[in-house]
Design a protein around this motif. Sequence first.
Motif, mmCIF file in Angstrom:
data_model
loop_
_atom_site.group_PDB
_atom_site.id
_atom_site.type_symbol
_atom_site.label_atom_id
_atom_site.label_comp_id
_atom_site.label_asym_id
_atom_site.label_seq_id
_atom_site.Cartn_x
_atom_site.Cartn_y
_atom_site.Cartn_z
ATOM 1 N N ARG A 1 -47.103 49.313 -30.000
ATOM 2 C CA ARG A 1 -46.420 49.677 -29.234
ATOM 3 C C ARG A 1 -46.178 49.743 -27.676
ATOM 4 N NH1 ARG A 1 -43.982 55.207 -30.452
ATOM 5 N NH2 ARG A 1 -42.762 56.461 -28.568
ATOM 6 N N ARG A 2 -44.631 49.425 -27.572
ATOM 7 C CA ARG A 2 -44.267 49.140 -26.178
ATOM 8 C C ARG A 2 -43.347 50.422 -25.661
ATOM 9 N NH1 ARG A 2 -42.159 44.743 -26.272
ATOM 10 N NH2 ARG A 2 -40.107 44.917 -25.790
ATOM 11 N N THR A 3 -43.483 50.574 -24.611
ATOM 12 C CA THR A 3 -42.343 51.663 -23.765
ATOM 13 C C THR A 3 -42.065 51.537 -22.476
ATOM 14 O OG1 THR A 3 -44.023 53.684 -25.470
ATOM 15 C CG2 THR A 3 -42.757 54.579 -23.652
ATOM 16 N N THR A 4 -40.702 51.601 -23.092
ATOM 17 C CA THR A 4 -40.041 50.795 -21.192
ATOM 18 C C THR A 4 -38.902 52.927 -20.779
ATOM 19 O OG1 THR A 4 -39.953 48.987 -22.305
ATOM 20 C CG2 THR A 4 -38.542 49.295 -20.245
ATOM 21 N N ARG A 5 -39.341 52.489 -19.416
ATOM 22 C CA ARG A 5 -39.038 53.443 -18.812
ATOM 23 C C ARG A 5 -38.292 52.904 -17.961
ATOM 24 N NH1 ARG A 5 -41.783 58.149 -16.814
ATOM 25 N NH2 ARG A 5 -41.585 58.830 -19.141
ATOM 26 N N MET A 6 -36.895 53.148 -17.008
ATOM 27 C CA MET A 6 -35.581 51.917 -16.558
ATOM 28 C C MET A 6 -35.147 53.056 -15.695
ATOM 29 S SD MET A 6 -33.502 49.160 -18.456
ATOM 30 C CE MET A 6 -35.379 48.354 -18.900
ATOM 31 N N VAL A 7 -34.517 52.372 -14.639
ATOM 32 C CA VAL A 7 -33.287 52.770 -14.612
ATOM 33 C C VAL A 7 -31.705 52.152 -14.125
ATOM 34 C CG1 VAL A 7 -31.825 53.369 -11.982
ATOM 35 C CG2 VAL A 7 -34.637 54.315 -12.500
ATOM 36 N N GLN B 1 -38.308 43.330 -38.959
ATOM 37 C CA GLN B 1 -37.458 43.826 -37.813
ATOM 38 C C GLN B 1 -38.750 45.397 -36.586
ATOM 39 O OE1 GLN B 1 -33.791 47.102 -37.118
ATOM 40 N NE2 GLN B 1 -32.758 45.054 -36.490
ATOM 41 N N PRO B 2 -38.225 45.065 -35.921
ATOM 42 C CA PRO B 2 -39.417 46.485 -35.087
ATOM 43 C C PRO B 2 -38.912 47.856 -35.261
ATOM 44 C CG PRO B 2 -38.747 44.682 -33.459
ATOM 45 C CD PRO B 2 -38.508 44.315 -34.716
ATOM 46 N N GLY B 3 -39.348 48.690 -35.166
ATOM 47 C CA GLY B 3 -38.444 49.898 -34.907
ATOM 48 C C GLY B 3 -38.100 50.460 -33.642
ATOM 49 N N PHE B 4 -36.904 50.980 -33.310
ATOM 50 C CA PHE B 4 -37.151 50.763 -32.527
ATOM 51 C C PHE B 4 -36.152 52.889 -32.034
ATOM 52 C CE2 PHE B 4 -34.823 46.680 -33.036
ATOM 53 C CZ PHE B 4 -36.214 46.387 -31.732
ATOM 54 N N GLU B 5 -37.688 53.068 -31.070
ATOM 55 C CA GLU B 5 -36.440 55.042 -31.192
ATOM 56 C C GLU B 5 -36.464 54.818 -29.514
ATOM 57 O OE1 GLU B 5 -40.510 56.457 -31.361
ATOM 58 O OE2 GLU B 5 -40.633 55.530 -33.922
ATOM 59 N N ALA B 6 -35.672 56.170 -29.079
ATOM 60 C CA ALA B 6 -34.487 56.340 -28.020
ATOM 61 C C ALA B 6 -35.581 57.771 -27.585
ATOM 62 C CB ALA B 6 -33.739 56.559 -28.143
ATOM 63 N N LEU B 7 -36.250 57.288 -26.372
ATOM 64 C CA LEU B 7 -37.139 58.907 -26.251
ATOM 65 C C LEU B 7 -36.467 59.263 -25.003
ATOM 66 C CD1 LEU B 7 -40.476 56.591 -25.975
ATOM 67 C CD2 LEU B 7 -39.403 58.066 -28.096
ATOM 68 N N GLY B 8 -35.408 59.417 -24.845
ATOM 69 C CA GLY B 8 -35.215 59.951 -23.229
ATOM 70 C C GLY B 8 -33.489 59.027 -22.898
ATOM 71 N N GLU C 1 -35.377 55.674 -21.526
ATOM 72 C CA GLU C 1 -36.665 55.440 -22.029
ATOM 73 C C GLU C 1 -36.056 55.407 -23.801
ATOM 74 O OE1 GLU C 1 -41.472 56.899 -21.540
ATOM 75 O OE2 GLU C 1 -38.950 58.363 -21.566
ATOM 76 N N TRP C 2 -37.284 54.236 -24.006
ATOM 77 C CA TRP C 2 -37.382 54.089 -25.305
ATOM 78 C C TRP C 2 -38.250 53.205 -26.226
ATOM 79 C CZ3 TRP C 2 -34.979 50.768 -21.982
ATOM 80 C CH2 TRP C 2 -35.298 49.356 -22.477
ATOM 81 N N ALA C 3 -39.313 53.139 -27.177
ATOM 82 C CA ALA C 3 -39.763 52.788 -27.516
ATOM 83 C C ALA C 3 -39.690 51.665 -28.782
ATOM 84 C CB ALA C 3 -41.214 53.478 -27.982
ATOM 85 N N VAL C 4 -40.501 50.643 -29.070
ATOM 86 C CA VAL C 4 -40.234 49.683 -29.613
ATOM 87 C C VAL C 4 -41.814 49.473 -30.542
ATOM 88 C CG1 VAL C 4 -40.563 47.349 -30.355
ATOM 89 C CG2 VAL C 4 -39.415 48.271 -28.035
#
Length: 306
Positions: free
Chosen positions: A145-151, A175-182, A217-220
């Motif tokens: 899993r990779r979680t990315t948070r950015m401005v 295709q990996p899973g893409f999830e919106a976290l915020g 913020e989202w996760a792969v």
Amino acid sequence: MTGHATSQDRSAETFAEVLSTAIRERGITLSRLHARLAERGNPVSRATLSYWRSGERRPEGAQSLAAIGDLEEMLDLDPGTLLDRLGPTMRTGPLGSTAFPFDEDPTEQRVRETFLAMGAAYPDPTRELTIHAVTDVGPDGRVLRRTTRMVVQATSGVVAAIPFVEITTGEPTPQPGFEALGGGRILVRHTHPSREVHGFMFELDRPISSPETTMIEWAVVYPAGFPITDGTGHGVAFQSRELLLWTRFDPGWVPDWCEELEETPAGLTVTPRALNGALSLHAIRRGFGPGALSIRWGQGERPEPS
């Protein structure tokens, strides 16, 4: 009394008045502010700071506006105390050089085609100011899993959704899973026919107009059939304020070697890194881009540079 100024205290003051008062009350020099802003990747000259303080000029452009948040923090002001006094502006100012963060022409073409298939402009009218990416490696050495948070900041017009891609150059993948976290939701997903580029559109909670910013913020999540990779990274097309990579290894799978790769228009730099008994490794750059920063790892002998 010390502490943050209240909205009643300064509601009628201009940007320059609030900035001047805060600098005087904190007893900090323009030279010190200049140095600290440079350390954070948002260099502003002493002369420009003087103009802002006197009211002769106001901050304009993406780089200057990005520095305002730093000034608020350095001067112990509530978030928005300075920025809210600037009012709207349609200027983004110079964004610096822009470049596709990887040098493989076929990959860039596939990214372009993926953007267009999702209904996105290429390049899209945003830039990533601050990026924090966390990668988790499982007990079999596979990235889970990779979680990315950015401005992110709008650089022109109004932005309602932002495209992102996952790239596996030279190796077709599911295709990996893409999830919106915020900060929004996943609007569209698309896999290029090569299966080397997977994209998604992140729809923002609220559209932003240049030069507004927002945080997302989202996760792969990588499926079981996804090939085992030996690295993780992030590329930026414009200069970013801060890029941070943090890779965490499962105690059951610890690499024998690690290295940091920095790829810019000037070339590729590879730096050996060591865990030194830890189970995680981070790499950070300020004022970085265009380019890509990566962490690579493995067990056994480190491969010779190609």
